[in-house]
Write an enzyme that holds these catalytic residues in place. Structure first.
Site, mmCIF file in Angstrom:
data_model
loop_
_atom_site.group_PDB
_atom_site.id
_atom_site.type_symbol
_atom_site.label_atom_id
_atom_site.label_comp_id
_atom_site.label_asym_id
_atom_site.label_seq_id
_atom_site.Cartn_x
_atom_site.Cartn_y
_atom_site.Cartn_z
ATOM 1 N N LYS A 208 -5.701 16.274 103.446
ATOM 2 C CA LYS A 208 -5.320 15.367 104.265
ATOM 3 C C LYS A 208 -5.386 15.654 105.777
ATOM 4 O O LYS A 208 -5.999 14.972 106.530
ATOM 5 C CB LYS A 208 -3.891 14.840 103.753
ATOM 6 C CG LYS A 208 -3.221 13.736 104.626
ATOM 7 C CD LYS A 208 -1.869 13.225 103.946
ATOM 8 C CE LYS A 208 -1.211 12.110 104.882
ATOM 9 N NZ LYS A 208 0.024 11.816 104.145
ATOM 10 N N GLU A 214 -4.478 27.535 103.491
ATOM 11 C CA GLU A 214 -4.814 27.959 102.281
ATOM 12 C C GLU A 214 -6.235 27.262 101.886
ATOM 13 O O GLU A 214 -7.599 27.975 101.625
ATOM 14 C CB GLU A 214 -4.179 27.557 100.826
ATOM 15 C CG GLU A 214 -2.798 28.609 100.664
ATOM 16 C CD GLU A 214 -1.572 27.650 101.509
ATOM 17 O OE1 GLU A 214 -1.863 26.932 102.356
ATOM 18 O OE2 GLU A 214 -0.271 28.134 101.206
ATOM 19 N N GLY A 268 0.745 13.175 100.049
ATOM 20 C CA GLY A 268 -0.030 14.169 99.312
ATOM 21 C C GLY A 268 0.206 14.260 97.799
ATOM 22 O O GLY A 268 -0.700 14.025 97.009
ATOM 23 N N GLU A 354 9.380 17.997 94.990
ATOM 24 C CA GLU A 354 9.146 17.769 96.381
ATOM 25 C C GLU A 354 9.746 16.694 96.853
ATOM 26 O O GLU A 354 10.021 16.568 98.090
ATOM 27 C CB GLU A 354 7.792 18.183 96.708
ATOM 28 C CG GLU A 354 7.557 18.553 97.896
ATOM 29 C CD GLU A 354 5.944 18.688 98.365
ATOM 30 O OE1 GLU A 354 5.776 20.185 98.620
ATOM 31 O OE2 GLU A 354 5.186 18.174 97.981
ATOM 32 N N HIS A 385 7.396 28.010 70.049
ATOM 33 C CA HIS A 385 7.707 29.593 69.661
ATOM 34 C C HIS A 385 8.108 30.122 70.967
ATOM 35 O O HIS A 385 7.687 31.465 70.794
ATOM 36 C CB HIS A 385 6.231 29.808 69.133
ATOM 37 C CG HIS A 385 5.818 28.806 67.906
ATOM 38 N ND1 HIS A 385 5.907 29.578 66.730
ATOM 39 C CD2 HIS A 385 5.423 27.700 67.869
ATOM 40 C CE1 HIS A 385 5.568 28.508 65.803
ATOM 41 N NE2 HIS A 385 5.041 27.572 66.476
HETATM 42 C C1 G6Q Z 1 2.314 16.897 99.037
HETATM 43 C C2 G6Q Z 1 2.956 17.692 100.082
HETATM 44 C C3 G6Q Z 1 1.769 19.052 100.044
HETATM 45 C C4 G6Q Z 1 0.260 18.616 100.424
HETATM 46 C C5 G6Q Z 1 -0.251 20.002 100.781
HETATM 47 C C6 G6Q Z 1 -1.869 20.229 100.932
HETATM 48 O O1 G6Q Z 1 3.083 15.790 99.043
HETATM 49 O O2 G6Q Z 1 2.533 16.950 101.393
HETATM 50 O O3 G6Q Z 1 1.605 19.543 98.742
HETATM 51 O O4 G6Q Z 1 -0.362 17.963 99.661
HETATM 52 O O5 G6Q Z 1 0.416 20.893 101.386
HETATM 53 O O6 G6Q Z 1 -1.790 19.323 102.329
HETATM 54 P P1 G6Q Z 1 -3.158 18.926 102.962
HETATM 55 O O7 G6Q Z 1 -3.795 17.848 102.057
HETATM 56 O O8 G6Q Z 1 -2.915 18.331 104.176
HETATM 57 O O9 G6Q Z 1 -4.155 19.992 102.979
#
Ligand code: G6Q
Length: 546
Positions: A208, A214, A268, A354, A385
Site C-alpha cells: 500500500k 521487508e 491493509g 491488530e 493430536h
Molecule cells: C495491516 C497493516 C500491515 C500492513 C503491512 C504492509 O492492516 O497495516 O500489516 O498491511 O505493514 O504494508 P504495505 O502494504 O504498506 O507494505
C-alpha cells in the site's frame, strides 16, 4: 448527560449480575431444560450456519448482550462505516472495505465522490490482466508463458491473498503456481524462487505504501534475480505492482501502466477484496474472484440489515465479549476442519489482534475492560493430536470456533465423513465431557478416575457451510471482519489503526545502521551487548573469508 463508561453502564452491570447467576450452570443442564435449544440458537446467512447453542448462555444472556450493543450505539457505528464517514479517527480516514465488494450500480460517496465506479474500473483491469496471464497472452520477456507468480508483500499485503489462495486451491488453474514471499529473512525468498525459471516468473509487488522495508528488500532481490537471468529490459514484463503510491512504484522501476491501485480508505488487513487480491485472481480467475466478492457482499448486507438477535457477526462478537469480559477468558481458538483453511488462523490473528489489540478508547482514555483476545488455533484434526488435551482437561477455559464443511472439494474415499465426524465429536465432547460416574461405570480403576474425567462445560461455536467455495470464503471473512468491528464498537476503540507496530519498526531501522558500522551504542546494556555480539560475528566472518 454524558454516557457512562462501558463498565459503569446499566447494561454492563446487568450482565455482571446475570453472570453471577449463570456462571456455574452446566451445558448439560441448559440442554436438558431446553429441548429446542439447538434450533433456537442456530442462525443462517450468506450460506453459513452458526450453531451457538453449545455456549454457556441463555436467550436472556443474548437479550442482555444485545441491549449492551444497542446502548453503545452499535447500529449507528455500522451505518457510519458503510456510509464512508471518517471513523478511523486517529488517521482521519474513512473505512470502506465494504465498498470493494459493492455491486457496480451501488453508490458510496467519499469526499463528494462515488467511489464504486473506480473500484469496478480496477477490478476490470485486474480481470483483463489475470485473463492475459492465465491464457498466455501476457508473456515473459523471452516469449515464454508465465508459469509462476510470486507475490511480494507482508502483513495485510500477504496474509489475505496467501490464505485465500490456499483456501481456494481447488478453484485454481493447474497451469500456474502462485507463491508468497513476506519475510525479510532471505530464506523466504530463496525457498520461494528455488528452481524457478526467471523467464516464466512474474512478480507482483504488493505494498500500500511502497515503503515497507521487508517488501522493498524482497522486491530488490527479485529484481536482481531476474536481471541476472534475463537482463535489465526484462523487468517490464516480469514485474507489476499493487499500491496507493504511484511515485514509489515508478521510482522502483515499474511502469505506472503496470500498477493496480487502491485507496487510503482500505486498511491493509481488510484489503484482500481490493487489487491486493491480484495474485489470488490470477490463481482462481476473475469469475471465481467475483463469486468471492459476492460472498463478502452477502454477509455485508446481512450485517447491515439483520436484527441483532439473528445477526451472525453480531452474535459471534457478543458471545466472544461475554467470555472475555465476564468469564475472564484471555484467548480464543479458531479450529477450521479444512486443510485448505490451514492459514485462516494466521489471517484472523492479524484481523482481530491488530484491529482490537488496543489499550485506550477513542478519547484516549485507558480501558477498564479487556480488548481483543489472543487468537490462535490450527486446522483439525492435527490439533487434536497436539493441544486439544488442554482444551479438554486443562485449567484454562478456551472458547472455540469450529468451522467445517459438509462436502469436500476433494473426492477421496471416506476422508470427509471422518473429518466431519471428528469436528462434531470434539464440540460435543468439550460441551458435555464425561463424569466420574460414567468413567467408573466404564470399569476404570478408582485411582484413575480423576485422570479420565472430562469436566465438559467448555464452550464452542459451530460454523458450517455446504462446501468451501469462493462465495463461502468471502462470507466467512466478512463474518469475522464484522465480528471484530462489532466488538470494537462496544469497547469504544479504533479497530483501524495499528500504531503498536511503529515503535519496533523505528528501532529496527536504527539498529540496522548500528549493525553495519561501529558507532557508539546508547541502548540498554542488554541491547548493546546483543549488537556487539553481532558485530563480532561479522568481524570473524570477514577474517575467515580473507
Ligand atoms: C495491516 C497493516 C500491515 C500492513 C503491512 C504492509 O492492516 O497495516 O500489516 O498491511 O505493514 O504494508 P504495505 O502494504 O504498506 O507494505
Amino acid at each position: 448527560m454524558p454516557r457512562p463508561r462501558l463498565n459503569q453502564s446499566p447494561e454492563w452491570l446487568a450482565l455482571r449480575g446475570h453472570y453471577a447467576d449463570v456462571a456455574d450452570r452446566e451445558l448439560r443442564d441448559w440442554f436438558g431444560a431446553e429441548p429446542q435449544r439447538a434450533s433456537s440458537m442456530t442462525v443462517e446467512a450468506a450460506g453459513l450456519v452458526l450453531d451457538y447453542s453449545k455456549n454457556r448462555l441463555s436467550a436472556e444472556t443474548i437479550g442482555l448482550l444485545v441491549a449492551l450493543a444497542r446502548s453503545r450505539g452499535v447500529g449507528e457505528r455500522i451505518e457510519a462505516m458503510f456510509r464512508g464517514e471518517r471513523i478511523n479517527t486517529t488517521e482521519g480516514r474513512a473505512v470502506l472495505h465494504t465498498a470493494l465488494r459493492a455491486p457496480r450500480d451501488a453508490e458510496v460517496v467519499v469526499d463528494g465522490e462515488n467511489v464504486v465506479p473506480a473500484v469496478h474500473a480496477v477490478l476490470d483491469r485486474m480481470a483483463a490482466f489475470a485473463g492475459d496471464v492465465r491464457e498466455g497472452r501476457w508473456r515473459g520477456a523471452t516469449g515464454k508463458r508465465i508459469r509462476h507468480v510470486v507475490n511480494l508483500g507482508i502483513g495485510g499485503s500477504d496474509l489475505g491473498p496467501a490464505m485465500a489462495t490456499r483456501a481456494l486451491s481447488a478453484y485454481a488453474s493447474r497451469e500456474l503456481d502462485v507463491r508468497f514471499v513476506s519475510n525479510v529473512d532471505g530464506a523466504d525468498f530463496a525457498q520461494a524462487t528455488l528452481g524457478l525459471d526467471p523467464a516464466e516468473t512474474l512478480f507482483i509487488v504488493c505494498s500500500k505504501t511502497f515503503t515497507t522495508i521487508e517488501t522493498i528488500t524482497n522486491a530488490h532481490s527479485a529484481r536482481r534475480w531476474l536481471v541476472e537471468g534475463l537482463g535489465e529490459d526484462a523487468v517490464a514484463k516480469h514485474f507489476v505492482a499493487v499500491s496507493t503510491n504511484r511515485a514509489g512504484v515508478t521510482e522502483f522501476g515499474i511502469d505506472a501502466g503496470n500498477m493496480f491501485e487502491f485507496w487510503d480508505w482500505v486498511g491493509g488487513r481488510y484489503s484482500l477484496p481490493s487489487a491486493i487480491g491480484l495474485s489470488l485472481m490470477v490463481a482462481i480467475g476473475p469469475e471465481s474472484f467475483r463469486d468471492m466478492l459476492a460472498g463478502f457482499y452477502a454477509m455485508d448486507e446481512h450485517f447491515r440489515e439483520a436484527p441483532f438477535e439473528r445477526n451472525l457477526p453480531v452474535l459471534l462478537g457478543l458471545i466472544g465479549l461475554w467470555y472475555d469480559e465476564f468469564f475472564g477468558c484471555e484467548t480464543t481458538a479458531v479450529l477450521p476442519y479444512s486443510e485448505e483453511l490451514a492459514r485462516f488462523g494466521d489471517y484472523l490473528q492479524q484481523l482481530d489482534m491488530e484491529s482490537n489489540g488496543k489499550r485506550v478508547d477513542l478519547d484516549g482514555v485507558e480501558l477498564e475492560w479487556q480488548s481483543a483476545p489472543v487468537v490462535w488455533g490450527q486446522a483439525g484434526t492435527n490439533g487434536q493430536h497436539a493441544f486439544y488435551q488442554l482444551l479438554h482437561q486443562g485449567t484454562k477455559l478456551v472458547p472455540c470456533d469450529f468451522i467445517g464443511f459438509l462436502r469436500s472439494n476433494v473426492d477421496l474415499g471416506d476422508h470427509q465423513r471422518l473429518l466431519v465426524a471428528n469436528l462434531f465429536a470434539q464440540a460435543e465432547a468439550l460441551a458435555f465431557g464425561k463424569t466420574a460416574e460414567e468413567v467408573t461405570a466404564a470399569g476404570v480403576d478408582a485411582e484413575l478416575v480423576p485422570h479420565r474425567v472430562f469436566p465438559g462445560n467448555r464452550p464452542s461455536n459451530m460454523i458450517l457451510a455446504d462446501q468451501l467455495t469462493p462465495h463461502t470464503l468471502g462470507a466467512l471473512i466478512a463474518l469475522y471482519e464484522h465480528k471484530v468491528f462489532l466488538q470494537a464498537a462496544i469497547w469504544g476503540i479504533n479497530a483501524f489503526d495499528q500504531w503498536g507496530v511503529e515503535l519496533g519498526k523505528v528501532a529496527a531501522k536504527q539498529i540496522a545502521g548500528e549493525l553495519a558500522d561501529d558507532s557508539p551504542l546508547t541502548h540498554d546494556s542488554s541491547t548493546n551487548a546483543l549488537i556487539e555480539r553481532y558485530r563480532k560475528s561479522q568481524e570473524r566472518l570477514r577474517h575467515s573469508s580473507q
